[in-house]
Design a protein around this motif. Sequence first.
Motif, PDB file in Angstrom:
ATOM      1  N   TRP A 248       6.680  13.127   3.126  1.00  0.00           N
ATOM      2  CA  TRP A 248       6.430  13.575   1.759  1.00  0.00           C
ATOM      3  C   TRP A 248       5.118  13.019   1.205  1.00  0.00           C
ATOM      4  N   CYS A 249       4.771  11.805   1.606  1.00  0.00           N
ATOM      5  CA  CYS A 249       3.485  11.232   1.192  1.00  0.00           C
ATOM      6  C   CYS A 249       2.343  12.048   1.805  1.00  0.00           C
ATOM      7  N   PHE A 250       2.487  12.400   3.085  1.00  0.00           N
ATOM      8  CA  PHE A 250       1.487  13.223   3.771  1.00  0.00           C
ATOM      9  C   PHE A 250       1.416  14.614   3.144  1.00  0.00           C
ATOM     10  N   GLU A 251       2.577  15.184   2.823  1.00  0.00           N
ATOM     11  CA  GLU A 251       2.612  16.517   2.221  1.00  0.00           C
ATOM     12  C   GLU A 251       1.857  16.529   0.898  1.00  0.00           C
ATOM     13  N   ARG A 252       2.020  15.476   0.103  1.00  0.00           N
ATOM     14  CA  ARG A 252       1.302  15.388  -1.174  1.00  0.00           C
ATOM     15  C   ARG A 252      -0.206  15.223  -0.938  1.00  0.00           C
TER      16      ARG A 252
ATOM     17  N   ILE B 234       1.934   4.409   9.462  1.00  0.00           N
ATOM     18  CA  ILE B 234       1.875   2.950   9.590  1.00  0.00           C
ATOM     19  C   ILE B 234       2.417   2.261   8.338  1.00  0.00           C
ATOM     20  N   LEU B 235       2.100   2.807   7.173  1.00  0.00           N
ATOM     21  CA  LEU B 235       2.414   2.128   5.913  1.00  0.00           C
ATOM     22  C   LEU B 235       3.849   2.339   5.443  1.00  0.00           C
ATOM     23  N   LEU B 236       4.457   3.474   5.794  1.00  0.00           N
ATOM     24  CA  LEU B 236       5.806   3.799   5.314  1.00  0.00           C
ATOM     25  C   LEU B 236       6.780   3.838   6.485  1.00  0.00           C
ATOM     26  N   GLU B 237       7.775   2.991   6.433  1.00  0.00           N
ATOM     27  CA  GLU B 237       8.704   2.855   7.559  1.00  0.00           C
ATOM     28  C   GLU B 237       9.589   4.082   7.735  1.00  0.00           C
ATOM     29  N   ASN B 238      10.064   4.643   6.643  1.00  0.00           N
ATOM     30  CA  ASN B 238      10.963   5.789   6.733  1.00  0.00           C
ATOM     31  C   ASN B 238      10.169   7.059   7.033  1.00  0.00           C
TER      32      ASN B 238
ATOM     33  N   PHE C   4       2.825   6.858  -5.513  1.00  0.00           N
ATOM     34  CA  PHE C   4       2.552   7.191  -6.916  1.00  0.00           C
ATOM     35  C   PHE C   4       1.167   7.814  -7.062  1.00  0.00           C
ATOM     36  N   LEU C   5       0.166   7.256  -6.384  1.00  0.00           N
ATOM     37  CA  LEU C   5      -1.195   7.779  -6.483  1.00  0.00           C
ATOM     38  C   LEU C   5      -1.268   9.237  -6.042  1.00  0.00           C
ATOM     39  N   LEU C   6      -0.456   9.589  -5.034  1.00  0.00           N
ATOM     40  CA  LEU C   6      -0.504  10.940  -4.474  1.00  0.00           C
ATOM     41  C   LEU C   6       0.467  11.903  -5.154  1.00  0.00           C
ATOM     42  N   GLY C   7       1.204  11.423  -6.127  1.00  0.00           N
ATOM     43  CA  GLY C   7       2.056  12.319  -6.898  1.00  0.00           C
ATOM     44  C   GLY C   7       3.444  12.537  -6.340  1.00  0.00           C
TER      45      GLY C   7
ATOM     46  N   LYS D 209       0.816  -1.225   0.000  1.00  0.00           N
ATOM     47  CA  LYS D 209       0.000   0.000   0.000  1.00  0.00           C
ATOM     48  C   LYS D 209       0.845   1.269   0.000  1.00  0.00           C
ATOM     49  N   GLY D 210       1.794   1.351   0.922  1.00  0.00           N
ATOM     50  CA  GLY D 210       2.594   2.571   1.048  1.00  0.00           C
ATOM     51  C   GLY D 210       3.322   2.916  -0.225  1.00  0.00           C
ATOM     52  N   LEU D 211       3.910   1.909  -0.873  1.00  0.00           N
ATOM     53  CA  LEU D 211       4.660   2.128  -2.117  1.00  0.00           C
ATOM     54  C   LEU D 211       3.752   2.640  -3.234  1.00  0.00           C
ATOM     55  N   VAL D 212       2.550   2.076  -3.317  1.00  0.00           N
ATOM     56  CA  VAL D 212       1.619   2.470  -4.378  1.00  0.00           C
ATOM     57  C   VAL D 212       1.046   3.854  -4.096  1.00  0.00           C
TER      58      VAL D 212
END
Length: 415
Positions: free
Chosen positions: A222-226, A212-216, A81-84, A75-78
Amino acid sequence: MAKIFGKKAGTEELETFYPIRPECVADMPKTRFKPRAGKTLSGRRWHAAFSEEGRLDMAKVLRRIQRGGIHPSIKGLVWEFLLGCYDPNSTFEDRNELRQQRRERYAMWKTECQNMVSVIGTGDFISTPIITDDGQPIEAEGCNVISSVSDKKVAQWMLSLHQIGLDVVRTDRALVFYEEKANQAKLWDVLAIYSWLDDDVGMNDICSPMVILLENEADTFWCFERAMRRLRENFRCSSTSIGVQSQLGTLSQVIKTVDPQLHKHLEELDGGEYLFAFRMLMVLFRREFSFVDSLYLWEVMWAMEYNPNIFWSYEQTDGDQDNDSGRLNQKMLKQCGKFQRKNMEKGHGDQNNALAVFLVAGVLETKHKQILKEAKGLDDVVSILGDVTGNLDAKKACKEALKLQEKYLKKTKKP
């Protein structure tokens, strides 16, 4: 990997990815999502979608997600990409370089914040004030603050940190993951640093799944920022307006168009501004679904709303202007999610015309008869909608939203 797609695949296996504290199980909404072989995007299908250089066949990935969501292990990896976060047309080398640059930038911001508030990055966090309203430091265990604070931006940020801590303590408390203080601290660090950079917004309910989904931690940020770039207007409030007001206005227009009888009844109840739908739009249905189902709903929504220009539209602020980011040709339209593609074809590219609006409209439609018959005031409407918590099927809700979008686009078709 194969086991979860076997005959016994279901809620029990999902709980190994997102275990719930035993004492909370009875109070949690029922989880309806189950990974299904041939429909859910699996790790094998995900890795097969990349070329030898690392370019991603996003259209193929979107089709799979829209059919059955994403397997928990990827999920985290995908989502990145979904979030840009990344351009599907980039190579492995491109992304590794960009990832490293972003991690270094995050580390710089974290150090900057840590120099002002020492508890950041220690595995601990605060939930009590560390400065007074006039900027004087308050002694707090494990946290040193630079002497009196006169800078308005710094003071405003420091005054918000304990509230972020209180929000963290309340976030997804039923999950075993947050029994560990270090995980709560990771969520607090990301939110604290984000609020230093953007003092208007920052939402624990949106950030928590990414923690939870992204370890780093930097990748989480950056995923949250997007995600917040998509949602930030939902959280901006002033003395004269609320953040989701534009989307509530669109919701009103949608219901008025597809169900004028219901809209008229709501107007008679003084509900024409649709403020009763505030929470659903604010946090993307996190309270209406189980944790697992809300993740499934989000990724299907993001897949359906996907625009192949999303990465470059965000990167433009860094001076990247030469990549046709503003135009969608016929080939690129095929790489859009099905909801976005219909909107673009009909000339409805407005962000307020989001899938979430049609999801809420779908919920209202399912309660059409009950609202008309039983709602004598707005409190009744709120109560009727409150009954959907834990009783919604995310997959059916998305299908209903697409049907309503089709109906709305036909009725508002430009001559």
